[in-house]
Design a protein around this motif. Structure first.
Motif, short mmCIF file in Angstrom:
data_model
loop_
_atom_site.label_atom_id
_atom_site.label_comp_id
_atom_site.label_asym_id
_atom_site.label_seq_id
_atom_site.Cartn_x
_atom_site.Cartn_y
_atom_site.Cartn_z
N GLY A 58 0.81 -1.22 0.00
CA GLY A 58 0.00 0.00 0.00
C GLY A 58 0.84 1.26 0.00
N LEU A 59 0.27 2.32 -0.53
CA LEU A 59 0.97 3.59 -0.64
C LEU A 59 1.27 4.19 0.72
CD1 LEU A 59 2.01 5.68 -2.68
CD2 LEU A 59 -0.24 6.77 -2.58
N HIS A 60 0.34 4.02 1.68
CA HIS A 60 0.55 4.60 3.01
C HIS A 60 1.77 3.98 3.68
CE1 HIS A 60 -0.19 5.42 7.32
NE2 HIS A 60 -0.80 6.50 6.88
N GLU A 120 -5.95 2.45 1.55
CA GLU A 120 -4.74 1.83 1.03
C GLU A 120 -4.14 0.81 2.01
OE1 GLU A 120 -3.70 2.50 -1.96
OE2 GLU A 120 -5.00 4.21 -2.39
N LEU A 121 -4.65 0.74 3.23
CA LEU A 121 -3.98 -0.02 4.29
C LEU A 121 -4.49 -1.46 4.37
CD1 LEU A 121 -4.05 2.76 7.02
CD2 LEU A 121 -2.29 2.29 5.30
N ASP A 122 -3.57 -2.39 4.72
CA ASP A 122 -3.95 -3.79 4.82
C ASP A 122 -4.22 -4.24 6.25
OD1 ASP A 122 -1.39 -3.70 5.77
OD2 ASP A 122 -0.59 -5.30 4.50
N LYS A 123 -4.16 -3.30 7.20
CA LYS A 123 -4.57 -3.55 8.58
C LYS A 123 -5.54 -2.46 8.99
CE LYS A 123 -0.38 -5.89 10.20
NZ LYS A 123 0.71 -5.88 11.21
N GLU A 124 -6.38 -2.79 9.98
CA GLU A 124 -7.32 -1.79 10.47
C GLU A 124 -6.58 -0.69 11.23
OE1 GLU A 124 -10.75 -2.92 12.58
OE2 GLU A 124 -11.55 -4.19 10.99
N HIS A 125 -6.83 0.54 10.84
CA HIS A 125 -6.32 1.71 11.55
C HIS A 125 -7.53 2.48 12.09
CE1 HIS A 125 -2.61 0.70 9.60
NE2 HIS A 125 -1.99 1.78 10.03
N PHE A 126 -7.48 2.81 13.35
CA PHE A 126 -8.55 3.57 13.98
C PHE A 126 -8.04 4.98 14.23
CE2 PHE A 126 -11.29 5.21 17.27
CZ PHE A 126 -12.53 4.64 16.99
N VAL A 127 -8.66 5.96 13.59
CA VAL A 127 -8.19 7.35 13.70
C VAL A 127 -9.29 8.23 14.27
CG1 VAL A 127 -6.65 7.02 11.74
CG2 VAL A 127 -8.89 8.06 11.38
N VAL A 128 -8.88 9.31 14.86
CA VAL A 128 -9.80 10.30 15.43
C VAL A 128 -9.52 11.65 14.79
CG1 VAL A 128 -10.65 11.41 17.52
CG2 VAL A 128 -9.81 9.06 17.62
N LEU A 129 -10.59 12.31 14.35
CA LEU A 129 -10.50 13.70 13.91
C LEU A 129 -11.00 14.58 15.04
CD1 LEU A 129 -11.93 13.52 10.27
CD2 LEU A 129 -9.55 13.33 11.02
N PHE A 130 -10.22 15.59 15.38
CA PHE A 130 -10.58 16.51 16.46
C PHE A 130 -11.14 17.79 15.83
CE2 PHE A 130 -6.83 14.01 17.67
CZ PHE A 130 -7.37 13.29 18.72
N LEU A 131 -12.29 18.23 16.32
CA LEU A 131 -12.98 19.38 15.74
C LEU A 131 -13.15 20.48 16.80
CD1 LEU A 131 -13.82 16.87 13.94
CD2 LEU A 131 -15.87 18.16 13.40
N ASN A 132 -13.16 21.71 16.33
CA ASN A 132 -13.46 22.82 17.23
C ASN A 132 -14.96 23.12 17.21
OD1 ASN A 132 -13.99 24.32 14.90
ND2 ASN A 132 -12.04 25.42 14.95
N THR A 133 -15.37 24.22 17.82
CA THR A 133 -16.80 24.52 17.93
C THR A 133 -17.44 24.85 16.58
OG1 THR A 133 -16.25 26.82 18.45
CG2 THR A 133 -16.62 25.33 20.31
N LYS A 134 -16.61 25.15 15.57
CA LYS A 134 -17.13 25.45 14.23
C LYS A 134 -17.07 24.25 13.30
CE LYS A 134 -15.81 30.33 14.53
NZ LYS A 134 -15.01 31.44 13.92
N ASN A 135 -16.78 23.07 13.86
CA ASN A 135 -16.65 21.83 13.10
C ASN A 135 -15.47 21.85 12.14
OD1 ASN A 135 -18.83 20.75 14.43
ND2 ASN A 135 -19.95 20.18 12.59
#
Length: 233
Positions: A58-60, A120-135
């Protein structure tokens, strides 16, 4: 002209033909882009085979390697591996730059645009996006890297990171290497736990996006209500 030079010339001509047919670099595959990058540097090996080797995980994964790792893993000389590493680093900087600008989340598709690299990944990756009050996205963090079919995530780690980033809300996402974005029972249970934990700490979980060949919003598909507590009718 020897045989390797002939097949390399043909491969490069095909890439250029595909590009000039639409004048859109986004239409080129990862393999075609690698062939274009390495074409000035490789003479004694098949560009197509080198590109296949580089992209086998995979590219990643390729983008995460150092120059030394690229060189020793794929048999490239220092000039070739340094050139490729430099291109990958430039891509990483562009990605970080895009996240430092105002990326506002209005829909699941907006989330997918930010985390599409998970495909692109061959394993599960769990990611979090952090947002402010304006999304607006103020950060992204990989919380867990699992096996091919499982990912271990604890709400404590998710919200510890969110508190550290000063997030007003979060969106979580993980990939299914199978390409099928249907949520598993474990996915549904984890989403319920995260939603409940978010209510406790005051950082709302806005959605959980599963990335396969397509993306799936667990909120839109009704897998988002916290599990009833004991004694609730």
């Amino acid at each position: 002209m020897n045989y390797v030079n002939m097949i390399n010339k043909s491969a490069v001509q095909e890439v250029r033909s595909n590009y000039y047919s639409c004048c859109n670099s986004g239409a080129l595959s990862n393999k075609e882009l690698i062939i274009s990058i390495l074409e000035p540097l490789i003479r004694n090996r098949s560009l197509s085979e080198v590109a296949d080797d580089l992209l086998q995980n995979g590219l990643h994964q390729l983008a995460s390697l150092s120059e030394f790792e690229i060189s020793t893993t794929y048999g490239l000389n220092e000039k070739q591996s340094f050139h490729l590493m430099s291109v990958m680093e430039l891509g990483r900087r562009l990605m970080r730059k895009s996240l430092s600008e105002d990326v506002i989340i209005r829909s699941p598709q907006d989330v997918f645009n930010v985390v599409s690299d998970l495909r692109e990944l061959d394993k599960e990756h769990f990611v979090v996006l952090f947002l402010n009050t304006k999304n607006s996205v103020i950060g992204r963090e990989t919380i867990s890297i699992g096996t091919l079919n499982a990912s271990l995530v604890h709400p404590r780690e998710v919200f510890k990171a969110a508190i550290r980033r000063g997030a007003a809300s979060i969106i979580v996402s993980h990939n299914h290497p199978s390409g099928i974005s249907t949520p598993s029972p474990e996915d549904i249970h984890l989403t319920q736990r995260l939603a409940e934990a978010g209510e406790v700490v005051g950082i709302e979980l806005l959605d959980h996006i599963i990335v396969g060949q397509t993306c799936l919003s667990m909120k839109e598909h009704g897998h988002f209500c916290p599990a009833p507590t004991a004694g609730t009718a």
